[in-house]
Design an enzyme around this catalytic site. Structure first.
Site, PDB file in Angstrom:
ATOM      1  N   GLY A 128      -8.688  -5.315  -7.033  1.00 33.33           N
ATOM      2  CA  GLY A 128      -9.163  -6.701  -7.212  1.00 33.33           C
ATOM      3  C   GLY A 128      -8.746  -7.606  -6.054  1.00 33.33           C
ATOM      4  N   LEU A 174      -6.316  -6.651 -10.155  1.00 29.69           N
ATOM      5  CA  LEU A 174      -6.303  -7.050 -11.562  1.00 29.69           C
ATOM      6  C   LEU A 174      -4.981  -6.667 -12.206  1.00 29.69           C
ATOM      7  CD1 LEU A 174      -9.894  -6.146 -12.784  1.00 29.69           C
ATOM      8  CD2 LEU A 174      -9.087  -8.065 -11.409  1.00 29.69           C
ATOM      9  N   ASN A 233      -9.417   1.039  -4.794  1.00 27.63           N
ATOM     10  CA  ASN A 233      -8.809   2.327  -5.152  1.00 27.63           C
ATOM     11  C   ASN A 233      -8.980   2.681  -6.627  1.00 27.63           C
ATOM     12  OD1 ASN A 233      -7.111   0.117  -5.747  1.00 27.63           O
ATOM     13  ND2 ASN A 233      -5.354   1.454  -5.952  1.00 27.63           N
ATOM     14  N   GLU A 234      -9.956   2.055  -7.301  1.00 23.18           N
ATOM     15  CA  GLU A 234     -10.090   2.210  -8.750  1.00 23.18           C
ATOM     16  C   GLU A 234     -10.083   3.652  -9.230  1.00 23.18           C
ATOM     17  OE1 GLU A 234     -11.419  -0.152  -7.050  1.00 23.18           O
ATOM     18  OE2 GLU A 234     -11.161  -2.004  -8.186  1.00 23.18           O
TER      19      GLU A 234
HETATM   20  N1  CO8 Z   1      -0.860  -5.177 -12.448  1.00 23.58           N
HETATM   21  C1  CO8 Z   1       0.271  -5.350 -13.144  1.00 23.58           C
HETATM   22  N2  CO8 Z   1       1.515  -5.105 -12.651  1.00 23.58           N
HETATM   23  C2  CO8 Z   1       1.588  -4.648 -11.397  1.00 23.58           C
HETATM   24  C3  CO8 Z   1       0.430  -4.432 -10.613  1.00 23.58           C
HETATM   25  C4  CO8 Z   1      -0.848  -4.720 -11.189  1.00 23.58           C
HETATM   26  N3  CO8 Z   1      -1.996  -4.555 -10.515  1.00 23.58           N
HETATM   27  N4  CO8 Z   1       0.830  -3.971  -9.405  1.00 23.58           N
HETATM   28  C5  CO8 Z   1       2.165  -3.897  -9.438  1.00 23.58           C
HETATM   29  N5  CO8 Z   1       2.637  -4.302 -10.625  1.00 23.58           N
HETATM   30  C6  CO8 Z   1       4.041  -4.433 -11.062  1.00 23.58           C
HETATM   31  C7  CO8 Z   1       4.800  -3.129 -10.890  1.00 23.58           C
HETATM   32  O1  CO8 Z   1       4.623  -2.276 -12.008  1.00 23.58           O
HETATM   33  C8  CO8 Z   1       6.228  -3.635 -10.766  1.00 23.58           C
HETATM   34  O2  CO8 Z   1       6.657  -3.979 -12.072  1.00 23.58           O
HETATM   35  P1  CO8 Z   1       8.230  -3.850 -12.469  1.00 23.58           P
HETATM   36  O3  CO8 Z   1       8.968  -4.747 -11.505  1.00 23.58           O
HETATM   37  O4  CO8 Z   1       8.271  -4.320 -13.882  1.00 23.58           O
HETATM   38  O5  CO8 Z   1       8.586  -2.397 -12.314  1.00 23.58           O
HETATM   39  C9  CO8 Z   1       6.058  -4.938  -9.994  1.00 23.58           C
HETATM   40  O6  CO8 Z   1       4.694  -5.350 -10.172  1.00 23.58           O
HETATM   41  C10 CO8 Z   1       6.322  -4.805  -8.500  1.00 23.58           C
HETATM   42  O7  CO8 Z   1       5.516  -3.731  -8.011  1.00 23.58           O
HETATM   43  P2  CO8 Z   1       6.001  -2.783  -6.814  1.00 23.58           P
HETATM   44  O8  CO8 Z   1       7.448  -2.485  -6.963  1.00 23.58           O
HETATM   45  O9  CO8 Z   1       5.059  -1.649  -6.756  1.00 23.58           O
HETATM   46  O10 CO8 Z   1       5.812  -3.797  -5.587  1.00 23.58           O
HETATM   47  P3  CO8 Z   1       5.688  -3.385  -4.045  1.00 23.58           P
HETATM   48  O11 CO8 Z   1       5.881  -4.666  -3.291  1.00 23.58           O
HETATM   49  O12 CO8 Z   1       6.546  -2.220  -3.688  1.00 23.58           O
HETATM   50  O13 CO8 Z   1       4.164  -2.906  -3.847  1.00 23.58           O
HETATM   51  C11 CO8 Z   1       1.792  -3.096  -4.265  1.00 23.58           C
HETATM   52  C12 CO8 Z   1       3.127  -3.844  -4.010  1.00 23.58           C
HETATM   53  C13 CO8 Z   1       1.426  -2.340  -2.996  1.00 23.58           C
HETATM   54  C14 CO8 Z   1       0.739  -4.147  -4.563  1.00 23.58           C
HETATM   55  C15 CO8 Z   1       1.993  -2.110  -5.426  1.00 23.58           C
HETATM   56  O14 CO8 Z   1       2.585  -2.803  -6.494  1.00 23.58           O
HETATM   57  C16 CO8 Z   1       0.726  -1.483  -5.927  1.00 23.58           C
HETATM   58  O15 CO8 Z   1       0.174  -0.599  -5.286  1.00 23.58           O
HETATM   59  N6  CO8 Z   1       0.253  -1.926  -7.111  1.00 23.58           N
HETATM   60  C17 CO8 Z   1      -0.889  -1.340  -7.774  1.00 23.58           C
HETATM   61  C18 CO8 Z   1      -2.137  -1.906  -7.216  1.00 23.58           C
HETATM   62  C19 CO8 Z   1      -3.326  -1.355  -7.938  1.00 23.58           C
HETATM   63  O16 CO8 Z   1      -3.587  -0.159  -7.961  1.00 23.58           O
HETATM   64  N7  CO8 Z   1      -4.097  -2.254  -8.563  1.00 23.58           N
HETATM   65  C20 CO8 Z   1      -5.273  -1.863  -9.269  1.00 23.58           C
HETATM   66  C21 CO8 Z   1      -5.550  -2.824 -10.355  1.00 23.58           C
HETATM   67  S1  CO8 Z   1      -7.138  -2.466 -11.065  1.00 23.58           S
HETATM   68  C22 CO8 Z   1      -8.240  -3.540 -10.312  1.00 23.58           C
HETATM   69  O17 CO8 Z   1      -7.859  -4.460  -9.648  1.00 23.58           O
HETATM   70  C23 CO8 Z   1      -9.733  -3.376 -10.490  1.00 23.58           C
HETATM   71  C24 CO8 Z   1     -10.070  -2.803 -11.778  1.00 23.58           C
HETATM   72  C25 CO8 Z   1     -11.546  -2.719 -12.013  1.00 23.58           C
HETATM   73  C26 CO8 Z   1     -11.793  -2.250 -13.426  1.00 23.58           C
HETATM   74  C27 CO8 Z   1     -13.090  -1.624 -13.623  1.00 23.58           C
HETATM   75  C28 CO8 Z   1     -13.131  -0.909 -14.985  1.00 23.58           C
HETATM   76  C29 CO8 Z   1     -14.518  -0.633 -15.472  1.00 23.58           C
END
Ligand code: CO8
Length: 297
Positions: free
Chosen positions: A148, A103, A172-173
């Site tokens: 997500g 997400l 990993n939430e």
């Molecule tokens: N949302 C928004 N922006 C993101 C996300 C995301 N999920 N993931 C990465 N970005 C952004 C980064 O901040 C970065 O932004 P900027 O260039 O402006 O600094 C850009 O995307 C590139 O990211 P990386 O440099 O980290 O890219 P890599 O290729 O090195 O790594 C990964 C890719 C492995 C995907 C890494 O970005 C990562 O681990 N991202 C986080 C993933 C994550 O933890 N997602 C969780 C989202 S929450 C969800 O999906 C479920 C929520 C359920 C809610 C329930 C509530 C009740």
């Protein structure tokens, strides 16, 4: 949607127009045409000769699931679901290293309760459409797939992942200070069993591709350049099963899980909105975003 296929009229339609590849010779099958559609974040190629569509996520930098992305995804899924020539769907990414980052965190940070509610409804819709799809669905996971992205993968019938220990997948939430809702949890339990799901969810574990295979979070690992071709080959095995039999069986396995969300949809949206807009949760999200940025520096 699977929850509609039990109706007698649909069942009879299914048996008349059997979508089993070796039996069905509807006119659109023999034309071998390709129905292609491209929208900004998603590209779909449907090969009518095989009945298989490949949906490519192409939203840099990380295919995060924003409201716009989810809307496009659902529209594409609905179109394919309605298309009688389409029997199988492969989901993959055009980005190197990332299947989907899950997400879009920016959709949950600093947004109004109304906007959060709209966003969550779209997340529900994506899962309902995918988990309940009548099509055979395969995730061709050619990069990391946290949160997500993992939900999307386990929403499919089968998962093939690139054999690269640097790619990870999992719900990993808790690592973000948030809690995966019951239908994320149910989908994971249905995939890996209760104990593995419990460990995985409580610790917010991200599994490397080999570890994901060990717990059954993915079904198969293949060299990175063979992910899509293996998905195509595997799909032909899924499509060798008569559609109506596969669909009814899929419904039998998934209907209870789907119905649980369908009968609690509004409450689930209310829960999400009140949880995500809490100051403490917003602080956790801010810290997580800062951590993501600082990793780059
Ligand atoms: N949302 C928004 N922006 C993101 C996300 C995301 N999920 N993931 C990465 N970005 C952004 C980064 O901040 C970065 O932004 P900027 O260039 O402006 O600094 C850009 O995307 C590139 O990211 P990386 O440099 O980290 O890219 P890599 O290729 O090195 O790594 C990964 C890719 C492995 C995907 C890494 O970005 C990562 O681990 N991202 C986080 C993933 C994550 O933890 N997602 C969780 C989202 S929450 C969800 O999906 C479920 C929520 C359920 C809610 C329930 C509530 C009740």
């Amino acid at each position: 949607m699977l929850n509609t296929i039990m109706s007698p009229s649909v069942l009879s339609q299914l048996s008349i127009h059997s979508r089993h590849g070796r039996v069905c010779v509807s006119p659109c099958f023999s034309l071998q045409q390709r129905n292609n559609s491209t929208s900004p974040k998603i590209k779909v190629d449907l090969d009518s000769s095989t009945g298989v569509a490949v949906l490519r996520m192409q939203s840099p930098p990380v295919n995060s699931l924003s409201l716009d992305f989810l809307t496009e995804f659902c529209i594409n899924l609905e179109k394919l679901e309605m298309d009688r020539s389409c029997r199988g769907l492969i989901i993959t990414s055009t980005l190197s290293k990332v299947f989907s980052a899950g997400l879009d965190i920016m959709e949950m940070y600093g947004k109004s309760p109304e906007r959060c509610g709209e966003f969550w409804k779209a997340v529900q819709e994506m899962w309902l459409k995918l988990y309940g799809s009548n099509m055979a669905t395969i995730a061709a996971i050619n990069g990391s797939s946290p949160a997500g992205g993992c939900l999307m993968s386990i929403g499919c019938d089968y998962r093939i992942m690139a054999d690269n220990p640097r790619y990870s997948i999992g719900l990993n939430e808790t690592q973000l200070g948030i809690v995966a809702p019951f239908w994320f949890k149910d989908t994971l339990v249905n995939t890996v069993g209760n104990r593995a799901a419990e460990l995985s969810l409580e610790l917010g574990l991200l599994y490397s591709a080999p570890d994901a295979l060990k717990i059954g979070l993915v079904d198969q690992l293949v060299p990175e350049d063979q992910v899509l071709s293996t998905a195509q080959d595997t799909m032909s095995k899924w499509l060798a099963v008569p559609d109506h039999a596969r669909q009814i069986t899929k419904s039998m396995m998934r209907k209870q899980t789907i119905d649980k969300l369908l009968s609690n949809r509004e409450a689930d949206i209310t829960n999400f909105v009140s949880f995500i807009t809490k100051d403490s949760i917003q602080r956790s999200l801010r810290m997580y975003l800062e951590m993501l940025k600082s990793r780059k520096a």
